[in-house]
Motif scaffolding. Structure first.
Motif, PDB file in Angstrom:
ATOM      1  N   VAL A 222       0.835  -1.209   0.000  1.00  0.00           N
ATOM      2  CA  VAL A 222       0.000   0.000   0.000  1.00  0.00           C
ATOM      3  C   VAL A 222       0.866   1.255   0.000  1.00  0.00           C
ATOM      4  O   VAL A 222       0.624   2.203  -0.756  1.00  0.00           O
ATOM      5  CB  VAL A 222      -0.944  -0.015   1.218  1.00  0.00           C
ATOM      6  CG1 VAL A 222      -1.626   1.337   1.383  1.00  0.00           C
ATOM      7  CG2 VAL A 222      -1.998  -1.099   1.059  1.00  0.00           C
ATOM      8  N   ARG A 223       1.888   1.276   0.823  1.00  0.00           N
ATOM      9  CA  ARG A 223       2.749   2.459   0.883  1.00  0.00           C
ATOM     10  C   ARG A 223       3.557   2.639  -0.393  1.00  0.00           C
ATOM     11  O   ARG A 223       3.801   3.762  -0.826  1.00  0.00           O
ATOM     12  CB  ARG A 223       3.676   2.344   2.091  1.00  0.00           C
ATOM     13  CG  ARG A 223       2.927   2.361   3.425  1.00  0.00           C
ATOM     14  CD  ARG A 223       3.861   2.464   4.605  1.00  0.00           C
ATOM     15  NE  ARG A 223       4.578   3.726   4.590  1.00  0.00           N
ATOM     16  CZ  ARG A 223       5.465   4.078   5.524  1.00  0.00           C
ATOM     17  NH1 ARG A 223       5.729   3.240   6.526  1.00  0.00           N
ATOM     18  NH2 ARG A 223       6.085   5.234   5.461  1.00  0.00           N
ATOM     19  N   ARG A 224       3.968   1.556  -1.019  1.00  0.00           N
ATOM     20  CA  ARG A 224       4.691   1.679  -2.296  1.00  0.00           C
ATOM     21  C   ARG A 224       3.767   2.224  -3.383  1.00  0.00           C
ATOM     22  O   ARG A 224       4.186   3.036  -4.209  1.00  0.00           O
ATOM     23  CB  ARG A 224       5.249   0.311  -2.712  1.00  0.00           C
ATOM     24  CG  ARG A 224       6.478  -0.105  -1.922  1.00  0.00           C
ATOM     25  CD  ARG A 224       6.945  -1.501  -2.327  1.00  0.00           C
ATOM     26  NE  ARG A 224       7.351  -1.539  -3.714  1.00  0.00           N
ATOM     27  CZ  ARG A 224       8.562  -1.234  -4.155  1.00  0.00           C
ATOM     28  NH1 ARG A 224       9.501  -0.870  -3.287  1.00  0.00           N
ATOM     29  NH2 ARG A 224       8.857  -1.309  -5.426  1.00  0.00           N
ATOM     30  N   ALA A 225       2.510   1.789  -3.389  1.00  0.00           N
ATOM     31  CA  ALA A 225       1.564   2.319  -4.375  1.00  0.00           C
ATOM     32  C   ALA A 225       1.354   3.815  -4.166  1.00  0.00           C
ATOM     33  O   ALA A 225       1.308   4.599  -5.129  1.00  0.00           O
ATOM     34  CB  ALA A 225       0.235   1.577  -4.278  1.00  0.00           C
ATOM     35  N   GLY A 226       1.232   4.247  -2.909  1.00  0.00           N
ATOM     36  CA  GLY A 226       1.095   5.672  -2.638  1.00  0.00           C
ATOM     37  C   GLY A 226       2.321   6.459  -3.058  1.00  0.00           C
ATOM     38  O   GLY A 226       2.217   7.571  -3.581  1.00  0.00           O
ATOM     39  N   ALA A 227       3.509   5.886  -2.847  1.00  0.00           N
ATOM     40  CA  ALA A 227       4.742   6.572  -3.244  1.00  0.00           C
ATOM     41  C   ALA A 227       4.824   6.721  -4.756  1.00  0.00           C
ATOM     42  O   ALA A 227       5.271   7.755  -5.274  1.00  0.00           O
ATOM     43  CB  ALA A 227       5.953   5.797  -2.713  1.00  0.00           C
ATOM     44  N   ARG A 228       4.371   5.718  -5.515  1.00  0.00           N
ATOM     45  CA  ARG A 228       4.382   5.830  -6.984  1.00  0.00           C
ATOM     46  C   ARG A 228       3.438   6.926  -7.456  1.00  0.00           C
ATOM     47  O   ARG A 228       3.753   7.691  -8.384  1.00  0.00           O
ATOM     48  CB  ARG A 228       3.997   4.486  -7.602  1.00  0.00           C
ATOM     49  CG  ARG A 228       5.058   3.400  -7.458  1.00  0.00           C
ATOM     50  CD  ARG A 228       4.725   2.225  -8.360  1.00  0.00           C
ATOM     51  NE  ARG A 228       5.659   1.121  -8.183  1.00  0.00           N
ATOM     52  CZ  ARG A 228       5.431   0.089  -7.386  1.00  0.00           C
ATOM     53  NH1 ARG A 228       4.299   0.032  -6.690  1.00  0.00           N
ATOM     54  NH2 ARG A 228       6.319  -0.872  -7.267  1.00  0.00           N
ATOM     55  N   LYS A 229       2.247   7.032  -6.845  1.00  0.00           N
ATOM     56  CA  LYS A 229       1.306   8.065  -7.244  1.00  0.00           C
ATOM     57  C   LYS A 229       1.868   9.452  -6.971  1.00  0.00           C
ATOM     58  O   LYS A 229       1.737  10.366  -7.792  1.00  0.00           O
ATOM     59  CB  LYS A 229      -0.013   7.870  -6.508  1.00  0.00           C
ATOM     60  CG  LYS A 229      -0.778   6.622  -6.939  1.00  0.00           C
ATOM     61  CD  LYS A 229      -2.083   6.494  -6.162  1.00  0.00           C
ATOM     62  CE  LYS A 229      -2.851   5.252  -6.596  1.00  0.00           C
ATOM     63  NZ  LYS A 229      -4.117   5.092  -5.824  1.00  0.00           N
ATOM     64  N   ARG A 230       2.499   9.623  -5.821  1.00  0.00           N
ATOM     65  CA  ARG A 230       3.095  10.925  -5.528  1.00  0.00           C
ATOM     66  C   ARG A 230       4.219  11.267  -6.487  1.00  0.00           C
ATOM     67  O   ARG A 230       4.369  12.414  -6.898  1.00  0.00           O
ATOM     68  CB  ARG A 230       3.608  10.933  -4.091  1.00  0.00           C
ATOM     69  CG  ARG A 230       2.504  10.920  -3.048  1.00  0.00           C
ATOM     70  CD  ARG A 230       3.052  11.198  -1.656  1.00  0.00           C
ATOM     71  NE  ARG A 230       3.958  10.149  -1.216  1.00  0.00           N
ATOM     72  CZ  ARG A 230       3.584   9.092  -0.557  1.00  0.00           C
ATOM     73  NH1 ARG A 230       2.297   8.899  -0.245  1.00  0.00           N
ATOM     74  NH2 ARG A 230       4.469   8.172  -0.165  1.00  0.00           N
ATOM     75  N   ALA A 231       5.003  10.268  -6.875  1.00  0.00           N
ATOM     76  CA  ALA A 231       6.080  10.515  -7.825  1.00  0.00           C
ATOM     77  C   ALA A 231       5.540  10.914  -9.194  1.00  0.00           C
ATOM     78  O   ALA A 231       6.098  11.766  -9.886  1.00  0.00           O
ATOM     79  CB  ALA A 231       6.966   9.275  -7.937  1.00  0.00           C
ATOM     80  N   MET A 232       4.430  10.316  -9.617  1.00  0.00           N
ATOM     81  CA  MET A 232       3.843  10.649 -10.913  1.00  0.00           C
ATOM     82  C   MET A 232       3.285  12.076 -10.909  1.00  0.00           C
ATOM     83  O   MET A 232       3.382  12.805 -11.892  1.00  0.00           O
ATOM     84  CB  MET A 232       2.727   9.660 -11.245  1.00  0.00           C
ATOM     85  CG  MET A 232       3.224   8.249 -11.549  1.00  0.00           C
ATOM     86  SD  MET A 232       1.863   7.100 -11.845  1.00  0.00           S
ATOM     87  CE  MET A 232       1.167   7.827 -13.333  1.00  0.00           C
ATOM     88  N   ARG A 233       2.734  12.502  -9.781  1.00  0.00           N
ATOM     89  CA  ARG A 233       2.236  13.869  -9.707  1.00  0.00           C
ATOM     90  C   ARG A 233       3.367  14.879  -9.693  1.00  0.00           C
ATOM     91  O   ARG A 233       3.214  15.983 -10.166  1.00  0.00           O
ATOM     92  CB  ARG A 233       1.396  14.041  -8.439  1.00  0.00           C
ATOM     93  CG  ARG A 233       0.051  13.315  -8.514  1.00  0.00           C
ATOM     94  CD  ARG A 233      -0.897  13.852  -7.454  1.00  0.00           C
ATOM     95  NE  ARG A 233      -0.378  13.621  -6.111  1.00  0.00           N
ATOM     96  CZ  ARG A 233      -0.688  12.575  -5.363  1.00  0.00           C
ATOM     97  NH1 ARG A 233      -1.514  11.655  -5.833  1.00  0.00           N
ATOM     98  NH2 ARG A 233      -0.211  12.430  -4.160  1.00  0.00           N
TER      99      ARG A 233
END
Length: 233
Positions: A222-233
């Motif tokens: 879950v935390r890795r998925a959140g980190a990827r979304k923040r990186a894309m933004r």
């Protein structure tokens, strides 16, 4: 002075050469022209480039690997604990000091081991036993409330008396019974406790390790998925 006359050198009213005012003096600093100093930022020459690297995604997958390795280790420990308890129970049940009817044997008894007298006979027989210790000791022999028997080397042994030894020490045990073999050892119930303890360890340890591995896996993903979304933004 007429229009055709040449102005004298140094005449203050002499016209300037063409474009003289538009030429900056030699050695003057470049201020960027009438629009200010040279621009900086993404729209200036050389302002474009690759975006900064976001770095590795956190937390790392290594945490998931460690959690499942812990589960495997706890599983191995649980199975080993059960096997050790089972082996100890079998050893305790088979550790009998045997003797024939009419004989007397010296054995060391400890109340915490739940000592008992076993008998093996091909047919039903009346048996009686006596246990003697240090003078003044109150030693009681009681019949078991439930049948307890084990089979070892093809011989079936049944508990006929529970020995109420008050203290640990050396005791003399003798029994009588026609065609009966006797043995002194630990009660089967006491040995079963070790098996139950091993079974509990076999179930509890892997269960705890499995829950830890599941929780760590979910949190990390879950935390890795959140980190990827923040990186894309």
């Amino acid at each position: 002075m007429t229009d055709n006359q040449t102005p004298f050198p140094g005449d203050a009213h002499a016209p300037s050469p063409p474009y003289a005012q538009a030429m900056p003096p030699l050695g003057a600093a470049d201020t960027g022209g009438p629009y200010g100093p040279p621009q900086e930022g993404p729209y200036a020459p050389g302002g474009y480039g690759p975006p900064p690297s976001p770095g590795p995604v956190r937390p790392r997958i290594l945490w998931i690997v460690i959690a499942w390795v812990i589960f495997v280790v706890l599983l191995i420990l649980g199975v080993a604990g059960f096997a050790r308890g089972l082996g100890s129970a079998v050893k305790d049940a088979a550790s009998l000091t045997t003797f024939s009817a009419g004989e007397s044997v010296s054995v060391r008894l400890d109340p915490k081991d739940r000592p008992a007298i076993y008998a093996a006979a091909e047919q039903a027989a009346d048996v009686s036993c006596t246990v003697e210790g240090a003078p003044g000791l109150d030693i009681r022999l009681t019949r078991p409330s439930a049948a307890q028997s084990i089979t070892y080397d093809g011989t079936t042994w049944e508990v006929v008396f529970q020995i109420g030894a008050p203290t640990a020490g050396d005791y003399q045990v003798s029994c009588t019974g026609e065609g009966v073999r006797f043995g002194v050892g630990k009660e089967i119930i006491g040995s079963v406790g070790k098996v139950v303890g091993g079974a509990v360890a076999m179930i509890a340890l892997p269960s705890v390790g499995f829950l830890i591995a599941i929780v760590v896996t979910i949190v990390v993903l879950v935390r890795r998925a959140g980190a990827r979304k923040r990186a894309m933004r």
